[in-house]
Design a protein around this motif. Structure first.
Motif, PDB file in Angstrom:
ATOM      1  N   CYS A  78       0.839  -1.194   0.000  1.00 46.11           N
ATOM      2  CA  CYS A  78       0.000   0.000   0.000  1.00 46.11           C
ATOM      3  C   CYS A  78       0.878   1.250   0.000  1.00 46.11           C
ATOM      4  O   CYS A  78       1.863   1.324   0.750  1.00 46.11           O
ATOM      5  N   GLY A  79       0.504   2.254  -0.817  1.00 43.28           N
ATOM      6  CA  GLY A  79       1.243   3.509  -0.858  1.00 43.28           C
ATOM      7  C   GLY A  79       0.332   4.681  -0.547  1.00 43.28           C
ATOM      8  O   GLY A  79      -0.825   4.718  -0.981  1.00 43.28           O
ATOM      9  N   ILE A  80       0.850   5.658   0.201  1.00 43.98           N
ATOM     10  CA  ILE A  80       0.060   6.820   0.604  1.00 43.98           C
ATOM     11  C   ILE A  80       0.832   8.085   0.264  1.00 43.98           C
ATOM     12  O   ILE A  80       1.985   8.262   0.681  1.00 43.98           O
ATOM     13  N   ASP A  81       0.207   8.975  -0.491  1.00 40.69           N
ATOM     14  CA  ASP A  81       0.795  10.270  -0.851  1.00 40.69           C
ATOM     15  C   ASP A  81       0.294  11.322   0.135  1.00 40.69           C
ATOM     16  O   ASP A  81      -0.847  11.770   0.050  1.00 40.69           O
ATOM     17  N   GLY A 104      -2.775  -0.617  -3.774  1.00 44.78           N
ATOM     18  CA  GLY A 104      -3.580   0.589  -3.804  1.00 44.78           C
ATOM     19  C   GLY A 104      -2.794   1.820  -3.423  1.00 44.78           C
ATOM     20  O   GLY A 104      -1.834   1.746  -2.639  1.00 44.78           O
ATOM     21  N   LEU A 105      -3.207   2.958  -3.987  1.00 47.55           N
ATOM     22  CA  LEU A 105      -2.627   4.261  -3.646  1.00 47.55           C
ATOM     23  C   LEU A 105      -3.723   5.127  -3.029  1.00 47.55           C
ATOM     24  O   LEU A 105      -4.743   5.380  -3.665  1.00 47.55           O
ATOM     25  N   LYS A 134       0.096  -2.350 -13.725  1.00 52.20           N
ATOM     26  CA  LYS A 134       0.178  -3.032 -12.426  1.00 52.20           C
ATOM     27  C   LYS A 134      -1.190  -3.182 -11.754  1.00 52.20           C
ATOM     28  O   LYS A 134      -1.270  -3.674 -10.626  1.00 52.20           O
ATOM     29  N   SER A 135      -2.252  -2.749 -12.430  1.00 53.82           N
ATOM     30  CA  SER A 135      -3.614  -2.842 -11.878  1.00 53.82           C
ATOM     31  C   SER A 135      -3.717  -2.174 -10.505  1.00 53.82           C
ATOM     32  O   SER A 135      -4.328  -2.701  -9.575  1.00 53.82           O
ATOM     33  N   LEU A 136      -3.108  -0.996 -10.405  1.00 54.76           N
ATOM     34  CA  LEU A 136      -3.158  -0.268  -9.145  1.00 54.76           C
ATOM     35  C   LEU A 136      -4.488   0.486  -9.022  1.00 54.76           C
ATOM     36  O   LEU A 136      -5.035   0.963 -10.007  1.00 54.76           O
TER      37      LEU A 136
END
Length: 405
Positions: free
Chosen positions: A266-269, A303-304, A337-339
């Motif tokens: 998981c990535g968070i901006d 997910g982002l 990447k189907s993000l």
């Protein structure tokens, strides 16, 4: 006439504490007020005596001159207060209640509100869906970095704390419910954080730290926070996060050193449109950097969550495309990447009651995690300056002396 002091934007890099009007149950003309909202009656509103109101990174974007905010706009969308007046249409909120104010203003009546999409209410901003206090192009509702503030649709918008004494005892935690705690939590939820997740949070400002705490609360196995500010990275480590220093290069290699693989679930901006380059490009503004790096380091199918602010108008951007919010994204990589991507204002009311219960029952110490510090309203210019210089502090304004000691 009751005195009302407030923090106002004056020019890029400058805020002042000014005398302003005491609020009434009608929107008046003024800096940033949408002409279509002038004269709007607010019988469903309340007037609060502000207990706490926080300086936010979103405010800093305006103060840096990176938006079209007008001179003398009263700032402040993170508000906690005591009800001192109620409009004639208010049924369930009473004088003396201690309440948290979601930064999104919503009517509770439109389709989006009924679907819990309170960040994009259709009835509070004549220009576009969504509104907020004291913010450019958000309808012109007066900000809450002041001694008194008007809150519309009070029965719907306000989160009442169950016990006054308990609320005041935990006010430094509860003040985070108006924005950064739900916003960080929203970033974690929309990125897919769950039990055992590995998470990368880009940005160790208050929202990034709130996202990191939220990921821990949701059961993440490892939370990694990236930034260029050593004090903010130290703050992230203080509550158990791993950290990476982006002055040393792109995050991928450093993530691999921590996890054994160069990617996270998981990535968070938590940075937004004033992002800067990494490594050899450190210090160079590159607004798409964080989004592109997150697409690189987030595993296929991940997910982002993007609580970081992006705007449609940035007069300080270095090129014409960025000035209108057009960024050079590696969307092909994200597609391959189907993000999943989730953007936009956090719908605070979707989370604030649950997070209040976590605070009241000692499941989380959000004020400690973001290094909250109370200062007077008159000291707000110093708070803005220190926060802009990179202080690892969440400044909480105390306009009416509720916070003692």
């Amino acid at each position: 006439m009751t005195v009302n002091r407030a923090v106002a934007y004056k020019s890029p890099g400058e805020v002042q504490v000014i005398d302003t009007d005491y609020p009434t149950f009608e929107l008046k003309d003024g800096p940033g007020v949408n002409p279509a909202n002038v004269g709007r009656k607010v019988p469903h509103g309340v007037i609060l005596r502000t207990i706490t109101t926080n300086i936010c990174g979103s405010d800093q974007h305006m103060v840096r001159g990176r938006t079209t905010a007008p001179k003398d706009l009263v700032l402040g969308h993170e508000i906690t207060g005591e009800v001192v007046e109620v409009g004639p249409d208010v049924e369930f909120i009473a004088v003396g209640d201690i309440v948290s104010v979601p930064f999104n203003i919503s009517c509770g009546r439109c389709r989006n509100c009924k679907e819990r999409k309170t960040g994009i209410c259709l009835n509070v901003n004549p220009d576009r869906p969504g509104s907020a206090y004291g913010y450019v192009d958000m309808g012109g509702w007066v900000g809450g970095q002041s001694q008194f503030v008007l809150v519309p649709y009070a029965d719907w918008n306000l989160l009442k704390f169950p016990d006054r004494d308990q609320a005041l005892e935990k006010i430094m935690d509860l003040t985070m419910l108006s924005d950064i705690f739900p916003t960080g939590f929203h970033g974690a939820v929309t990125s897919g954080v769950g039990v055992g997740s590995t998470v990368y949070v880009a940005g160790a400002g208050p929202v990034g730290l709130a996202a990191a705490v939220s990921a821990q609360l949701l059961g993440a196995a490892v939370v990694i926070v990236g930034d260029m500010n050593p004090q903010r990275l130290a703050q992230a480590r203080s509550f158990g996060c791993e950290t990476i220093d982006l002055t040393q290069g792109d995050p991928q290699d450093q993530i691999e050193q921590i996890l054994g693989v160069p990617e996270v679930d998981c990535g968070i901006d938590a940075v937004g449109f004033e992002a800067r380059g990494h490594g050899k490009d450190v210090g160079t503004e590159a607004p798409a950097t964080v989004l592109n790096s997150l697409m690189t380091v987030t595993a296929a199918g991940g997910g982002l969550g993007i609580p970081g602010l992006y705007v449609t108008g940035d007069p300080g951007a270095k090129d014409a495309a960025s000035q209108e919010g057009s960024l050079s994204l590696r969307l092909g990589l994200g597609w391959a990447k189907s993000l999943s991507f989730a953007t936009g204002q956090c719908p605070v009311m979707k989370y604030n009651r649950q997070l209040m219960m976590a605070i009241l029952h000692d499941k989380v110490q959000i004020a400690k995690a973001v290094n909250a510090q109370a200062i007077t309203l008159e000291d707000a210019p110093r708070g803005y300056a220190e926060f802009d210089a990179g202080a690892a502090t969440k400044f909480v304004l105390n306009p009416n002396g509720y916070i003692t000691g």
